[in-house]
Every structure is written in C-alpha cells, then in structure tokens.
Motif scaffolding. Structure first.
Motif, PDB file in Angstrom:
ATOM      1  N   GLY A  64       0.724  -1.060  -0.010  1.00  0.00           N
ATOM      2  CA  GLY A  64      -0.188   0.052  -0.225  1.00  0.00           C
ATOM      3  C   GLY A  64       0.869   1.426   0.164  1.00  0.00           C
ATOM      4  N   TYR A  65       1.870   1.236  -0.638  1.00  0.00           N
ATOM      5  CA  TYR A  65       3.014   2.424  -0.236  1.00  0.00           C
ATOM      6  C   TYR A  65       2.246   3.251  -1.479  1.00  0.00           C
ATOM      7  CZ  TYR A  65       6.946   5.515   0.373  1.00  0.00           C
ATOM      8  OH  TYR A  65       7.515   6.766   0.593  1.00  0.00           O
ATOM      9  N   ILE A 124       1.204   6.689  -6.818  1.00  0.00           N
ATOM     10  CA  ILE A 124       1.404   5.288  -8.323  1.00  0.00           C
ATOM     11  C   ILE A 124       1.041   4.505  -6.764  1.00  0.00           C
ATOM     12  CG2 ILE A 124       3.285   4.072  -9.406  1.00  0.00           C
ATOM     13  CD1 ILE A 124       3.772   6.873 -10.858  1.00  0.00           C
ATOM     14  N   ASP A 125       0.724   3.512  -6.669  1.00  0.00           N
ATOM     15  CA  ASP A 125       0.851   2.224  -5.987  1.00  0.00           C
ATOM     16  C   ASP A 125       2.573   1.629  -6.211  1.00  0.00           C
ATOM     17  OD1 ASP A 125       1.297  -0.291  -4.652  1.00  0.00           O
ATOM     18  OD2 ASP A 125      -0.222  -0.254  -4.540  1.00  0.00           O
ATOM     19  N   CYS A 126       3.566   1.322  -5.268  1.00  0.00           N
ATOM     20  CA  CYS A 126       4.979   1.451  -5.723  1.00  0.00           C
ATOM     21  C   CYS A 126       4.627  -0.131  -6.214  1.00  0.00           C
ATOM     22  CB  CYS A 126       5.701   0.997  -3.928  1.00  0.00           C
ATOM     23  SG  CYS A 126       6.093   3.470  -3.905  1.00  0.00           S
ATOM     24  N   ARG A 127       4.258  -1.002  -5.692  1.00  0.00           N
ATOM     25  CA  ARG A 127       4.010  -2.089  -6.788  1.00  0.00           C
ATOM     26  C   ARG A 127       4.268  -2.396  -7.990  1.00  0.00           C
ATOM     27  NH1 ARG A 127      -0.737  -5.190  -2.190  1.00  0.00           N
ATOM     28  NH2 ARG A 127      -0.434  -2.295  -2.576  1.00  0.00           N
ATOM     29  N   ASP A 128       3.442  -1.489  -8.362  1.00  0.00           N
ATOM     30  CA  ASP A 128       3.401  -1.336  -9.690  1.00  0.00           C
ATOM     31  C   ASP A 128       4.609  -0.961 -10.386  1.00  0.00           C
ATOM     32  OD1 ASP A 128       0.570  -2.197  -8.994  1.00  0.00           O
ATOM     33  OD2 ASP A 128      -0.338  -0.390  -8.526  1.00  0.00           O
ATOM     34  N   ILE A 129       5.223  -0.207  -9.811  1.00  0.00           N
ATOM     35  CA  ILE A 129       6.930  -0.147 -10.787  1.00  0.00           C
ATOM     36  C   ILE A 129       7.606  -1.437 -10.738  1.00  0.00           C
ATOM     37  CG2 ILE A 129       8.162   1.283 -10.379  1.00  0.00           C
ATOM     38  CD1 ILE A 129       6.937   3.524  -8.199  1.00  0.00           C
ATOM     39  N   GLU A 166      12.321   7.948  -1.118  1.00  0.00           N
ATOM     40  CA  GLU A 166      11.023   8.477  -0.842  1.00  0.00           C
ATOM     41  C   GLU A 166      10.389   6.559  -0.997  1.00  0.00           C
ATOM     42  OE1 GLU A 166       8.872  11.175  -3.151  1.00  0.00           O
ATOM     43  OE2 GLU A 166      10.469  12.379  -3.360  1.00  0.00           O
ATOM     44  N   LEU A 167      11.157   6.205  -1.835  1.00  0.00           N
ATOM     45  CA  LEU A 167      11.818   4.379  -1.896  1.00  0.00           C
ATOM     46  C   LEU A 167      11.174   3.470  -1.003  1.00  0.00           C
ATOM     47  CD1 LEU A 167      11.878   3.920  -5.393  1.00  0.00           C
ATOM     48  CD2 LEU A 167       9.730   4.679  -5.043  1.00  0.00           C
ATOM     49  N   PRO A 168      10.306   2.691  -0.907  1.00  0.00           N
ATOM     50  CA  PRO A 168      10.208   1.054   0.305  1.00  0.00           C
ATOM     51  C   PRO A 168      12.275   0.713   0.012  1.00  0.00           C
ATOM     52  CG  PRO A 168       8.609   0.457  -0.631  1.00  0.00           C
ATOM     53  CD  PRO A 168       9.690   1.715  -1.319  1.00  0.00           C
ATOM     54  N   LYS A 169      12.779   0.903   0.536  1.00  0.00           N
ATOM     55  CA  LYS A 169      14.087   0.395   0.834  1.00  0.00           C
ATOM     56  C   LYS A 169      14.143  -1.359   0.378  1.00  0.00           C
ATOM     57  CE  LYS A 169      16.126   4.225   1.173  1.00  0.00           C
ATOM     58  NZ  LYS A 169      15.359   5.082   0.868  1.00  0.00           N
ATOM     59  N   GLN A 170      12.727  -1.882   1.104  1.00  0.00           N
ATOM     60  CA  GLN A 170      13.232  -3.107   0.348  1.00  0.00           C
ATOM     61  C   GLN A 170      12.999  -3.671  -0.562  1.00  0.00           C
ATOM     62  OE1 GLN A 170      11.652  -1.248   2.936  1.00  0.00           O
ATOM     63  NE2 GLN A 170       9.477  -2.217   2.782  1.00  0.00           N
ATOM     64  N   LEU A 171      12.205  -3.287  -0.771  1.00  0.00           N
ATOM     65  CA  LEU A 171      11.548  -3.152  -2.367  1.00  0.00           C
ATOM     66  C   LEU A 171      12.680  -2.343  -3.569  1.00  0.00           C
ATOM     67  CD1 LEU A 171       9.094  -5.381  -3.045  1.00  0.00           C
ATOM     68  CD2 LEU A 171       7.948  -3.015  -3.274  1.00  0.00           C
ATOM     69  N   PHE A 172      13.160  -1.828  -3.515  1.00  0.00           N
ATOM     70  CA  PHE A 172      13.698  -0.868  -5.021  1.00  0.00           C
ATOM     71  C   PHE A 172      15.622  -1.329  -4.489  1.00  0.00           C
ATOM     72  CE2 PHE A 172       9.408   0.073  -5.104  1.00  0.00           C
ATOM     73  CZ  PHE A 172       8.864   0.334  -5.760  1.00  0.00           C
ATOM     74  N   LEU A 173      15.888  -0.932  -5.881  1.00  0.00           N
ATOM     75  CA  LEU A 173      17.470  -1.288  -5.880  1.00  0.00           C
ATOM     76  C   LEU A 173      17.671  -0.130  -6.721  1.00  0.00           C
ATOM     77  CD1 LEU A 173      20.268  -2.744  -4.653  1.00  0.00           C
ATOM     78  CD2 LEU A 173      19.270  -3.931  -6.485  1.00  0.00           C
TER      79      LEU A 173
END
Length: 122
Positions: A8-9, A22-27, A59-66
């Motif tokens: 939900g981020y 934008i839902d970050c899971r959709d990126i 601004e992005l969740p660190k555990q998901l984006f690299l």
C-alpha cells in the motif's frame, strides 16, 4: 515482515500540472533521462515527472527498490533474472554498473531469501 511494510505504499508525482498517485508495487523500474524521471508500470503505462533519481530513491521503500545504475532503479519484486551485468524485468534488460554490482547482488539475493523464508514477495 519488512517486505510487507511496502504494501500500500504510494508515491505522489506531478507532471505538467497533473498529479498521479502510484502504488509502489506497480512500478517495474524507474529511469532518469537528464531531469526527466520515467516510471515504467506493470500495466505498460509510463508516467513522467521532473526531478533527480537520488531524490526519488529516498522516497521508495528500501526493501523493495534497488539502485543498480546511475540512471536506473529496479523493483526487486519484478526482477525475473539477474545476470552478470543485468537484471531482466519482463523483456527489458536493465544494466548493472560496476559501481552498483556488489550491492545489487547482495540485496537481490537477500530479497530472494527473505521471500523464501515464509515471507511472500510483493
């Protein structure tokens, strides 16, 4: 648990007076071209905004984006393959630069192992 914190981020961006959430899971991935930031989404859309990739990265969740390249950030949950110098997301190949190679490899494998450890990828 860490992976589920990204559930939900949302990320809010603006381009030419139009706001997008934008839902970050959709990126799938994010690319920087000069001052233009391109968001490649799972639904095949590309959203744009002006800015710096460094600022978006924070601004992005660190555990998901690299960050794997000066010009690219990938969403680990959409990576299908990691090669010697690239990530594959769908049919797209995203280069991993020398500068980001070790961190990319370490974080990608940590993500994979955390997904297998009873957690579910997002």
């Amino acid at each position: 648990d860490e992976l589920h914190k990204a559930d939900g981020y949302k990320l809010n961006i603006q381009f030419k007076g139009i706001s997008h959430t934008i839902d970050c899971r959709d990126i799938l991935c994010i690319e920087s071209q000069n001052r233009l930031i391109l968001f490649y989404l799972a639904d095949q859309n590309i959203l744009r905004c002006y800015g710096k990739l460094d600022e978006i990265e924070w601004e992005l969740p660190k555990q998901l984006f690299l960050r794997c390249h000066q010009s690219f950030i990938v969403n680990l949950s959409h990576v299908a393959e990691m090669g010697d110098k690239y990530f594959r997301i769908g049919k797209s190949i995203i280069s991993i630069s020398k500068k980001y190679w070790k961190d990319s490899k370490d974080r990608y494998y940590a993500y994979l192992f955390s997904s297998m450890d009873g957690g579910q990828p997002i």
